[in-house]
Motif scaffolding. Structure first.
Motif, short mmCIF file in Angstrom:
data_model
loop_
_atom_site.label_atom_id
_atom_site.label_comp_id
_atom_site.label_asym_id
_atom_site.label_seq_id
_atom_site.Cartn_x
_atom_site.Cartn_y
_atom_site.Cartn_z
N TRP A 72 0.75 -1.08 -0.10
CA TRP A 72 0.02 0.36 -0.23
C TRP A 72 0.95 1.07 -0.25
CZ3 TRP A 72 -3.50 2.73 -1.17
CH2 TRP A 72 -4.73 3.60 -0.82
N LEU A 73 1.68 1.35 0.90
CA LEU A 73 2.74 2.65 0.82
C LEU A 73 3.57 2.46 -0.21
CD1 LEU A 73 5.08 1.85 4.13
CD2 LEU A 73 2.79 3.76 3.81
N SER A 74 4.19 1.69 -1.40
CA SER A 74 4.43 1.23 -2.60
C SER A 74 3.91 2.44 -3.59
CB SER A 74 5.16 0.03 -3.42
OG SER A 74 6.64 0.23 -2.50
N ALA A 155 6.24 11.89 7.23
CA ALA A 155 7.04 11.02 7.03
C ALA A 155 7.42 11.05 5.25
CB ALA A 155 7.88 9.92 7.55
N LEU A 156 6.25 10.07 5.00
CA LEU A 156 6.58 9.46 3.64
C LEU A 156 6.08 10.76 2.44
CD1 LEU A 156 5.38 6.73 2.16
CD2 LEU A 156 3.46 7.22 2.22
N TYR A 157 5.39 12.29 2.64
CA TYR A 157 5.48 13.07 2.19
C TYR A 157 6.58 13.51 0.93
CZ TYR A 157 0.54 11.85 2.65
OH TYR A 157 -1.13 11.51 2.92
N VAL A 158 7.45 12.97 2.77
CA VAL A 158 8.70 14.41 2.35
C VAL A 158 9.79 13.41 1.57
CG1 VAL A 158 11.36 14.53 3.48
CG2 VAL A 158 8.47 15.29 5.03
N THR A 243 7.23 4.62 5.70
CA THR A 243 7.90 4.48 4.78
C THR A 243 8.52 3.42 4.15
OG1 THR A 243 10.13 5.31 5.52
CG2 THR A 243 8.53 7.07 5.00
N ARG A 244 7.98 1.96 5.21
CA ARG A 244 8.48 0.55 4.51
C ARG A 244 8.32 0.57 3.71
NH1 ARG A 244 10.52 -3.78 8.79
NH2 ARG A 244 10.56 -5.61 7.70
#
Lengths: 296, 277
Positions: A72-74, A155-158, A243-244
């Protein structure tokens, strides 16, 4: 290929010329591609003996919520990266494609991030974004003094932003090349019709760039499945697992937790996603090409 | 070429946007260079965006004393060897793909096209297995061989696209003169594709020079460290000495920057020509 084959006929060069390149590619890419499927059905800690595991690794990977989280993060990184990078690099490409001294200088400076390694970029941004000594010290502004990489929400947006910083130059270059191939007569005709800059952009530049958009998007989307170095050095997947992304999840399972079988399952998922995406997008591209011929 | 359109009015919005992105690009670079010139003590107290009161090169000395030159030479060896292997085998393959006849030539080209879509991460575990079994683990060769393999598809595709534009008559007339394929390669193809070769060589070189994953997984000892990996390990080694870490970042970028300044025209025009179709 058509012309070459017809002209040379029986006297073409011997296939042995392609053998070294093919051999390299087979040994380190094609064979491993099959190997990873086999490895996904083995238990292996990376050093010791391998034992048969059947579908056990697959079962545990598919039962693990961590897998879906990483996937999902990817997907988020992929979609956000596309949304951020495409408009920026398209507009910059159009801007730099036009002649002029200051545009040439801009083009040179925009290119800088392409020279830096992911490790260098990650280290630079880590320092810059640090709440104790980065830019949060520079301006008194409250909103700049956040712990950019320390908060799970941000973190993810950064990460997406830093990825954009690294890859926008390359795509700008693609768009610049695309714009320079647009026949100038189209603009001259539009000028005579009294079309303004905005209408010229919407009705000439954008439609003429559609193959560049497809090429750039394909590279962007498929490439985003493989972001690793930057995220590994920048956040190592953290904070927590915020962010994994999938490649990182694979690396940590394999080379930190020594579960090569499980990691191979994730690698197979990665290949599958990448190939599906590439094939899907090339279908889309050829569909676009067909309709262009009819339309013209 | 599109410059002339609407040139009577300045493009204010575009100019502003372009300047904003320029700021975003330059700010981190500026910060890194500036911080690398700070003393470790003056670091926490000063405004990070103002020049240091007493600039110092101490951080650079510290980095150079910590084996930086060894990492640099490792990176040079890996990059040159990889590019040499990649370009030479790819040129042969591209020549075969374009001039070769029949189904095999077409199939070969398709294999390389497919290769473009194989992500490096996906095969890293089997490659790790192969390298350890071949007893190459923790050698520079362990980085060179797979790096070359992964650079080959794109190199072949770009060189082949370039070779297709060479008029067939040139080859025909040479063949009538009795030239074999090797002579055509050396005295016709090589001079003609030189710009394309330089472009792919630079592009491959940049990719390998900045490569991180293969070195991370396939080497271990400090002796075999290449620059990107060295940066990462400096991070652990210097911990709180941020100026030193950033000095290492600057030093690792200087060689590429120097090359870029020397060959910018060739690189950028080559890249845009190679990809923009």
């Amino acid at each position: 290929m058509k012309t070459g084959a017809v002209e040379t006929g029986r006297t073409g060069p011997h296939p042995v010329m392609a053998a070294p390149a093919l051999a390299f590619f087979a040994v380190f890419a094609l064979v491993p591609l099959g190997g990873v499927v086999v490895l996904s059905m083995l238990n292996w800690d990376g050093i010791g003996a391998m034992t048969w595991a059947g579908l056990a690794n697959w079962a545990s990977a598919l039962r693990d919520p961590g897998t879906y989280h990483a996937l999902w993060l990817s997907v988020q990184v992929m979609v956000l990266s596309w949304l951020v990078q495409t408009p920026i690099s398209l507009l910059l490409g159009v801007l730099v494609a036009a002649r002029g001294r200051y545009r040439a200088v801009l083009g040179v400076l925009y290119f800088l991030p392409m020279l830096l390694s992911s490790a260098a970029i990650a280290i630079a941004f880590k320092a810059l974004l640090d709440p104790n000594f980065g830019m949060s010290l520079a301006f008194g502004a409250e909103w700049l003094s956040q712990d950019w990489l320390g908060g799970a929400d941000l973190a993810l947006y950064v990460v997406v932003f830093v990825i954009a910083w690294q890859f926008v130059p390359f795509h700008t270059l693609l768009y610049q090349a695309g714009v320079r191939q647009i026949p100038r007569s189209l603009y001259e005709a539009a000028e005579i019709d009294g079309a303004g800059r905005m209408r010229q952009f919407l009705h000439i530049t954008l439609p003429q760039l559609r193959y560049t958009i497809i090429t750039s998007s394909t590279l962007m989307l498929v490439g985003s499945l493989t972001y690793f170095d930057l995220v590994y050095v920048l956040t190592a997947g953290g904070p927590g697992e915020a962010t994994r992304i999938l490649p990182l999840d694979m690396y940590l399972h394999g080379f930190s937790a020594n579960q090569m079988g499980l990691a191979s399952v994730l690698a197979v998922i990665l290949v599958g996603a990448g190939l599906a995406l590439a094939l899907g997008l090339s279908k889309l591209a050829s569909f676009g090409r067909g309709s262009q011929l009819e339309g013209a | 070429m599109a410059a002339a359109r609407a040139s009577n009015r300045p493009n204010v919005l575009g100019g502003l946007g372009g300047l904003l992105w320029l700021l975003i690009v330059l700010l981190p670079v500026y910060y890194v260079v500036l911080t690398s010139l700070r003393s470790q003590t003056g670091f926490y107290s000063s405004n990070p965006l103002l020049p240091p009161d007493e600039p110092t090169l101490d951080s650079y000395r510290l980095v150079l004393e910590n084996d930086f030159l060894r990492y640099l030479s490792n990176s040079l060896v890996v990059t040159f060897a990889t590019v040499a292997i990649t370009v030479s085998v790819s040129l042969l393959a591209a020549y075969y793909v374009v001039r070769g006849s029949g189904r095999i030539a077409g199939l070969t080209y398709k294999v390389f096209l497919l290769g473009l879509a194989i992500p490096l991460q996906a095969v890293i575990i089997p490659v790790y297995y192969l390298i350890t079994r071949a007893r190459l683990y923790d050698t520079l060769l362990a980085i060179i061989l797979p790096s070359a393999a992964f650079a080959i598809p794109l190199t072949v595709v770009i060189l082949a696209n370039f070779l297709r534009d060479v008029p067939g008559e040139l080859f025909e007339s040479m063949r009538l003169d009795g030239a074999g394929h090797w002579r055509m390669l050396v005295s016709l193809v090589l001079p003609l594709v030189r710009p394309a070769v330089i472009t792919v060589a630079v592009y491959d070189g940049l990719t390998v020079w900045n490569g991180f994953l293969f070195p991370l997984i396939l080497t271990q000892s400090p002796d075999q460290r290449v620059l990107p990996l060295a940066l990462w390990s400096f991070q652990g080694q210097f911990q709180v000495n941020i100026p030193a870490i950033l000095a290492a970042v600057v030093l690792s970028t200087l060689p590429v920057l120097a090359l870029y300044i020397l060959g910018r025209k060739q690189l950028v025009s080559g890249l845009t020509a190679g990809f923009g179709r």
